[in-house]
Motif scaffolding. Sequence first.
Motif, PDB file in Angstrom:
ATOM      1  N   LEU A 286      -6.493   2.538   5.084  1.00 19.37           N
ATOM      2  CA  LEU A 286      -5.769   1.007   5.160  1.00 19.37           C
ATOM      3  C   LEU A 286      -4.922   1.041   4.236  1.00 19.37           C
ATOM      4  O   LEU A 286      -3.827   0.540   4.475  1.00 19.37           O
ATOM      5  CB  LEU A 286      -7.022   0.024   5.235  1.00 19.37           C
ATOM      6  CG  LEU A 286      -7.900  -0.117   6.015  1.00 19.37           C
ATOM      7  CD1 LEU A 286      -8.964  -1.152   5.604  1.00 19.37           C
ATOM      8  CD2 LEU A 286      -7.200  -0.877   7.311  1.00 19.37           C
ATOM      9  N   ALA A 287      -4.959   1.690   3.063  1.00 17.34           N
ATOM     10  CA  ALA A 287      -3.802   1.301   1.900  1.00 17.34           C
ATOM     11  C   ALA A 287      -2.724   2.509   2.112  1.00 17.34           C
ATOM     12  O   ALA A 287      -1.812   2.301   1.306  1.00 17.34           O
ATOM     13  CB  ALA A 287      -4.539   1.337   0.543  1.00 17.34           C
ATOM     14  N   TRP A 288      -3.119   3.294   2.737  1.00 20.13           N
ATOM     15  CA  TRP A 288      -2.017   4.660   2.729  1.00 20.13           C
ATOM     16  C   TRP A 288      -0.568   4.202   2.782  1.00 20.13           C
ATOM     17  O   TRP A 288       0.290   4.640   1.879  1.00 20.13           O
ATOM     18  CB  TRP A 288      -2.489   5.496   4.061  1.00 20.13           C
ATOM     19  CG  TRP A 288      -1.644   6.627   3.613  1.00 20.13           C
ATOM     20  CD1 TRP A 288      -0.734   7.325   4.391  1.00 20.13           C
ATOM     21  CD2 TRP A 288      -2.226   7.876   2.892  1.00 20.13           C
ATOM     22  NE1 TRP A 288      -0.328   8.507   3.997  1.00 20.13           N
ATOM     23  CE2 TRP A 288      -1.275   9.029   3.245  1.00 20.13           C
ATOM     24  CE3 TRP A 288      -3.132   8.102   2.126  1.00 20.13           C
ATOM     25  CZ2 TRP A 288      -1.665  10.356   2.443  1.00 20.13           C
ATOM     26  CZ3 TRP A 288      -3.428   9.214   1.463  1.00 20.13           C
ATOM     27  CH2 TRP A 288      -2.621  10.397   1.740  1.00 20.13           C
TER      28      TRP A 288
ATOM     29  N   SER B 108       1.858   5.231  -3.423  1.00 19.77           N
ATOM     30  CA  SER B 108       3.009   5.878  -3.883  1.00 19.77           C
ATOM     31  C   SER B 108       2.315   7.534  -3.682  1.00 19.77           C
ATOM     32  O   SER B 108       1.154   7.434  -3.547  1.00 19.77           O
ATOM     33  CB  SER B 108       3.462   5.662  -5.402  1.00 19.77           C
ATOM     34  OG  SER B 108       2.466   6.055  -6.174  1.00 19.77           O
ATOM     35  N   MET B 109       3.177   8.472  -3.697  1.00 14.44           N
ATOM     36  CA  MET B 109       2.713   9.694  -3.566  1.00 14.44           C
ATOM     37  C   MET B 109       1.474  10.060  -4.696  1.00 14.44           C
ATOM     38  O   MET B 109       0.335  10.526  -4.227  1.00 14.44           O
ATOM     39  CB  MET B 109       4.028  10.761  -3.742  1.00 14.44           C
ATOM     40  CG  MET B 109       3.436  12.212  -3.264  1.00 14.44           C
ATOM     41  SD  MET B 109       2.556  12.512  -1.905  1.00 14.44           S
ATOM     42  CE  MET B 109       3.931  12.180  -0.496  1.00 14.44           C
ATOM     43  N   PRO B 110       1.635   9.763  -5.841  1.00 13.52           N
ATOM     44  CA  PRO B 110       0.497  10.130  -6.513  1.00 13.52           C
ATOM     45  C   PRO B 110      -0.765   9.335  -6.616  1.00 13.52           C
ATOM     46  O   PRO B 110      -1.613   9.890  -6.432  1.00 13.52           O
ATOM     47  CB  PRO B 110       1.183   9.959  -8.187  1.00 13.52           C
ATOM     48  CG  PRO B 110       2.671   9.723  -7.946  1.00 13.52           C
ATOM     49  CD  PRO B 110       2.881   9.391  -6.528  1.00 13.52           C
ATOM     50  N   GLU B 111      -0.637   8.116  -5.875  1.00 12.10           N
ATOM     51  CA  GLU B 111      -1.842   7.204  -5.634  1.00 12.10           C
ATOM     52  C   GLU B 111      -2.333   7.971  -4.315  1.00 12.10           C
ATOM     53  O   GLU B 111      -3.561   8.158  -4.314  1.00 12.10           O
ATOM     54  CB  GLU B 111      -1.621   6.018  -5.291  1.00 12.10           C
ATOM     55  CG  GLU B 111      -0.903   5.167  -6.817  1.00 12.10           C
ATOM     56  CD  GLU B 111      -0.248   3.729  -6.310  1.00 12.10           C
ATOM     57  OE1 GLU B 111      -0.627   2.881  -7.103  1.00 12.10           O
ATOM     58  OE2 GLU B 111       0.145   3.565  -5.012  1.00 12.10           O
TER      59      GLU B 111
END
Length: 94
Positions: free
Chosen positions: A62-64, A68-71
């Motif tokens: 859902l959050a994708w 950000s990339m690190p997250e």
Amino acid sequence: MSSLRESFERASLPALTYISSLPRFVPFLAILGLVIAGLLIPGWGWVLIVLVVLLLAWIGALAWPRLSMPERMMRVAVVVMMAAIAITQAVPRG
């Protein structure tokens, strides 16, 4: 016509609404409790960890788009680590 992503988000809305209505510590303690129980219960405890993997993957999906990339890498690492724990619990060394 709605996209698959919109359908997924719409289907998740009732559950997310309920989770967001809870005090912030409740979902954290629920996940922590499932992980600890999954580690301590011999035999079928791995099922609880698989449940945690599914919950974390659902929230991550859902959050994708907003991450950000690190997250994203951190979320994937946590899901993979939990899946490895579940597999280790499900298939113990003989």
